[in-house]
Design a protein around this motif. Sequence first.
Motif, PDB file in Angstrom:
ATOM      1  N   THR A 161       0.614  -1.128  -0.382  1.00 35.61           N
ATOM      2  CA  THR A 161       0.449   0.249  -0.087  1.00 35.61           C
ATOM      3  C   THR A 161       1.210   1.452  -0.196  1.00 35.61           C
ATOM      4  O   THR A 161       1.845   1.357   0.737  1.00 35.61           O
ATOM      5  CB  THR A 161      -0.946  -0.433   0.972  1.00 35.61           C
ATOM      6  N   MET A 162       0.532   2.192  -0.828  1.00 37.65           N
ATOM      7  CA  MET A 162       1.307   3.521  -1.294  1.00 37.65           C
ATOM      8  C   MET A 162       1.064   4.412  -0.109  1.00 37.65           C
ATOM      9  O   MET A 162      -0.260   4.914  -0.584  1.00 37.65           O
ATOM     10  CB  MET A 162       1.982   3.577  -2.909  1.00 37.65           C
ATOM     11  N   THR A 163       1.320   5.311  -0.231  1.00 40.91           N
ATOM     12  CA  THR A 163       0.814   6.237   1.141  1.00 40.91           C
ATOM     13  C   THR A 163       0.055   6.959  -0.068  1.00 40.91           C
ATOM     14  O   THR A 163      -1.330   8.181   0.652  1.00 40.91           O
ATOM     15  CB  THR A 163       2.512   7.169   1.541  1.00 40.91           C
ATOM     16  N   THR A 164       1.117   8.021  -0.897  1.00 37.66           N
ATOM     17  CA  THR A 164       0.112   8.530  -1.620  1.00 37.66           C
ATOM     18  C   THR A 164       0.078   8.485  -3.161  1.00 37.66           C
ATOM     19  O   THR A 164       0.244   7.605  -3.535  1.00 37.66           O
ATOM     20  CB  THR A 164       1.232  10.173  -2.564  1.00 37.66           C
ATOM     21  N   ALA A 165      -1.549   8.302  -3.456  1.00 38.61           N
ATOM     22  CA  ALA A 165      -2.450   7.581  -4.927  1.00 38.61           C
ATOM     23  C   ALA A 165      -1.269   7.983  -6.028  1.00 38.61           C
ATOM     24  O   ALA A 165      -0.612   9.288  -6.030  1.00 38.61           O
ATOM     25  CB  ALA A 165      -3.880   7.766  -4.581  1.00 38.61           C
ATOM     26  N   MET A 166      -1.524   6.834  -6.640  1.00 39.45           N
ATOM     27  CA  MET A 166      -1.122   7.563  -8.400  1.00 39.45           C
ATOM     28  C   MET A 166      -2.405   8.393  -8.446  1.00 39.45           C
ATOM     29  O   MET A 166      -3.534   7.945  -8.859  1.00 39.45           O
ATOM     30  CB  MET A 166      -0.729   6.076  -8.870  1.00 39.45           C
ATOM     31  N   PRO A 167      -1.684   9.584  -9.806  1.00 36.63           N
ATOM     32  CA  PRO A 167      -3.156   9.611 -10.919  1.00 36.63           C
ATOM     33  C   PRO A 167      -4.190   9.191 -11.428  1.00 36.63           C
ATOM     34  O   PRO A 167      -5.246   9.513 -11.242  1.00 36.63           O
ATOM     35  CB  PRO A 167      -2.321  10.247 -11.999  1.00 36.63           C
ATOM     36  N   SER A 168      -3.747   7.637 -11.818  1.00 42.11           N
ATOM     37  CA  SER A 168      -4.792   6.639 -11.684  1.00 42.11           C
ATOM     38  C   SER A 168      -3.966   5.144 -11.572  1.00 42.11           C
ATOM     39  O   SER A 168      -2.814   4.696 -11.849  1.00 42.11           O
ATOM     40  CB  SER A 168      -4.980   6.656 -13.728  1.00 42.11           C
ATOM     41  N   VAL A 169      -4.529   4.214 -12.162  1.00 40.49           N
ATOM     42  CA  VAL A 169      -4.228   2.656 -12.472  1.00 40.49           C
ATOM     43  C   VAL A 169      -3.394   2.306 -13.391  1.00 40.49           C
ATOM     44  O   VAL A 169      -2.922   1.258 -13.605  1.00 40.49           O
ATOM     45  CB  VAL A 169      -5.319   2.049 -12.216  1.00 40.49           C
ATOM     46  N   ASN A 170      -2.735   3.429 -13.892  1.00 37.28           N
ATOM     47  CA  ASN A 170      -2.011   3.104 -15.302  1.00 37.28           C
ATOM     48  C   ASN A 170      -0.716   3.144 -14.539  1.00 37.28           C
ATOM     49  O   ASN A 170      -0.184   4.544 -15.382  1.00 37.28           O
ATOM     50  CB  ASN A 170      -2.745   3.953 -16.195  1.00 37.28           C
ATOM     51  N   TYR A 171      -0.005   2.344 -13.794  1.00 37.32           N
ATOM     52  CA  TYR A 171       1.066   1.980 -13.618  1.00 37.32           C
ATOM     53  C   TYR A 171       1.641   1.144 -13.247  1.00 37.32           C
ATOM     54  O   TYR A 171       1.372   0.305 -13.897  1.00 37.32           O
ATOM     55  CB  TYR A 171       1.259   3.123 -11.848  1.00 37.32           C
ATOM     56  N   SER A 172       3.559   0.761 -13.278  1.00 32.24           N
ATOM     57  CA  SER A 172       4.056   0.060 -13.162  1.00 32.24           C
ATOM     58  C   SER A 172       4.765  -0.391 -12.169  1.00 32.24           C
ATOM     59  O   SER A 172       5.642   0.537 -11.802  1.00 32.24           O
ATOM     60  CB  SER A 172       4.373   0.055 -14.637  1.00 32.24           C
ATOM     61  N   PRO A 173       4.589  -1.425 -10.930  1.00 32.53           N
ATOM     62  CA  PRO A 173       5.260  -1.743 -10.026  1.00 32.53           C
ATOM     63  C   PRO A 173       6.478  -3.020 -11.174  1.00 32.53           C
ATOM     64  O   PRO A 173       5.706  -3.735 -11.598  1.00 32.53           O
ATOM     65  CB  PRO A 173       4.371  -2.272  -9.134  1.00 32.53           C
ATOM     66  N   GLN A 174       7.370  -2.439  -9.791  1.00 29.71           N
ATOM     67  CA  GLN A 174       8.451  -3.381 -10.200  1.00 29.71           C
ATOM     68  C   GLN A 174       8.958  -3.996  -8.984  1.00 29.71           C
ATOM     69  O   GLN A 174       9.522  -3.655  -8.395  1.00 29.71           O
ATOM     70  CB  GLN A 174       9.450  -3.356 -11.919  1.00 29.71           C
ATOM     71  N   ALA A 175       9.493  -5.660  -9.294  1.00 34.07           N
ATOM     72  CA  ALA A 175       9.708  -6.373  -8.261  1.00 34.07           C
ATOM     73  C   ALA A 175      11.434  -7.141  -8.765  1.00 34.07           C
ATOM     74  O   ALA A 175      11.252  -7.904  -9.609  1.00 34.07           O
ATOM     75  CB  ALA A 175       8.775  -6.485  -7.386  1.00 34.07           C
ATOM     76  N   THR A 176      12.199  -7.216  -7.521  1.00 25.56           N
ATOM     77  CA  THR A 176      13.412  -7.803  -7.759  1.00 25.56           C
ATOM     78  C   THR A 176      13.627  -9.085  -6.203  1.00 25.56           C
ATOM     79  O   THR A 176      13.329  -7.858  -5.161  1.00 25.56           O
ATOM     80  CB  THR A 176      14.404  -7.287  -8.471  1.00 25.56           C
ATOM     81  N   PRO A 177      13.512 -10.431  -6.501  1.00 20.84           N
ATOM     82  CA  PRO A 177      14.295 -11.051  -5.627  1.00 20.84           C
ATOM     83  C   PRO A 177      15.478 -11.104  -4.745  1.00 20.84           C
ATOM     84  O   PRO A 177      16.748 -10.450  -5.567  1.00 20.84           O
ATOM     85  CB  PRO A 177      13.852 -12.422  -6.041  1.00 20.84           C
ATOM     86  N   ILE A 178      15.832 -10.430  -3.318  1.00 24.96           N
ATOM     87  CA  ILE A 178      16.501 -10.009  -2.495  1.00 24.96           C
ATOM     88  C   ILE A 178      17.832 -11.518  -2.035  1.00 24.96           C
ATOM     89  O   ILE A 178      16.530 -11.920  -1.251  1.00 24.96           O
ATOM     90  CB  ILE A 178      17.170  -8.649  -2.332  1.00 24.96           C
ATOM     91  N   GLY A 179      18.875 -11.258  -1.587  1.00 25.99           N
ATOM     92  CA  GLY A 179      19.691 -11.878  -0.984  1.00 25.99           C
ATOM     93  C   GLY A 179      18.780 -12.844  -0.980  1.00 25.99           C
ATOM     94  O   GLY A 179      19.547 -13.855  -1.863  1.00 25.99           O
ATOM     95  N   ALA A 180      18.848 -15.046   0.310  1.00 21.92           N
ATOM     96  CA  ALA A 180      18.596 -15.516   0.110  1.00 21.92           C
ATOM     97  C   ALA A 180      17.650 -16.310  -0.916  1.00 21.92           C
ATOM     98  O   ALA A 180      17.657 -16.920  -1.911  1.00 21.92           O
ATOM     99  CB  ALA A 180      18.658 -16.007   1.992  1.00 21.92           C
ATOM    100  N   SER A 181      16.694 -15.542  -1.752  1.00 26.14           N
ATOM    101  CA  SER A 181      15.827 -15.375  -1.648  1.00 26.14           C
ATOM    102  C   SER A 181      15.856 -15.238  -3.471  1.00 26.14           C
ATOM    103  O   SER A 181      15.752 -15.705  -4.117  1.00 26.14           O
ATOM    104  CB  SER A 181      14.569 -15.016  -1.435  1.00 26.14           C
ATOM    105  N   ALA A 182      17.227 -14.965  -4.183  1.00 20.40           N
ATOM    106  CA  ALA A 182      17.450 -14.456  -5.043  1.00 20.40           C
ATOM    107  C   ALA A 182      18.332 -16.015  -5.610  1.00 20.40           C
ATOM    108  O   ALA A 182      18.546 -16.295  -6.515  1.00 20.40           O
ATOM    109  CB  ALA A 182      18.182 -13.696  -5.580  1.00 20.40           C
ATOM    110  N   GLN A 183      19.437 -15.790  -4.060  1.00 22.50           N
ATOM    111  CA  GLN A 183      20.027 -17.616  -4.231  1.00 22.50           C
ATOM    112  C   GLN A 183      19.985 -18.373  -4.671  1.00 22.50           C
ATOM    113  O   GLN A 183      19.843 -19.255  -5.008  1.00 22.50           O
ATOM    114  CB  GLN A 183      21.083 -17.422  -3.046  1.00 22.50           C
ATOM    115  N   SER A 184      18.040 -18.722  -3.923  1.00 22.05           N
ATOM    116  CA  SER A 184      17.489 -19.940  -3.417  1.00 22.05           C
ATOM    117  C   SER A 184      16.158 -19.941  -5.330  1.00 22.05           C
ATOM    118  O   SER A 184      15.204 -21.166  -4.846  1.00 22.05           O
ATOM    119  CB  SER A 184      16.379 -19.681  -2.784  1.00 22.05           C
TER     120      SER A 184
END
Length: 208
Positions: free
Chosen positions: A146-169
Amino acid sequence: MAQTTDYEIANSSGLVFRGRVNEVLAAVQSNNSGATTPTGTVAYQLWYDTTTNTLKMRNAANSDWIILLDNSGGAVVATQAEAETGTNNTKVITPLGVRNALRATGSAPVFSARAFGIVSSAGALQTGSANVTSSTKISTGVYQVTMTTAMPSVNYSPQATPIGASAQSARRFVGTRVISTTVFEVNFETSALNAGDAAFNFVVFGNV
């Protein structure tokens, strides 16, 4: 309009001396107003340019003029084209101009990072996050942010990357699902294509 060749007043007879004093005072009183650049300029000198109807000040290096005000009494504001080009160094830009200059337009649009965060495999939001209120693991490999400040619309792009042990596994980022202007989900799976928990960082891109 009044300008003077210089501000040095030499010793002279009373009438000539008085004339030079009056000339210098007139230049000071009128901010060296005139259609051409005053002669004998010095750093921080003022000049009201009657050709462009702008008040200017000489820069610290005494090499150029800085525009201070236009004839309406306000600061000289850059046009939208000047704001987007970003090469003018003498005009000001308003908050609206900044926003419009950063809006995604043209053949190479600009999309800004609007949020960033680090989340543990248990779903806890870590320190160093920005514009994020909370994060929760809602099921295996599925996290809700949940973000604090709302985006202007739902047309946004979240991108994620596993890190640490999660990336290694060999945890793999599957994708995101936008739920609202403030909430999105992040999904991970194992190398065996099963849902799997993962620590990760994310960044959200979108138009300003």
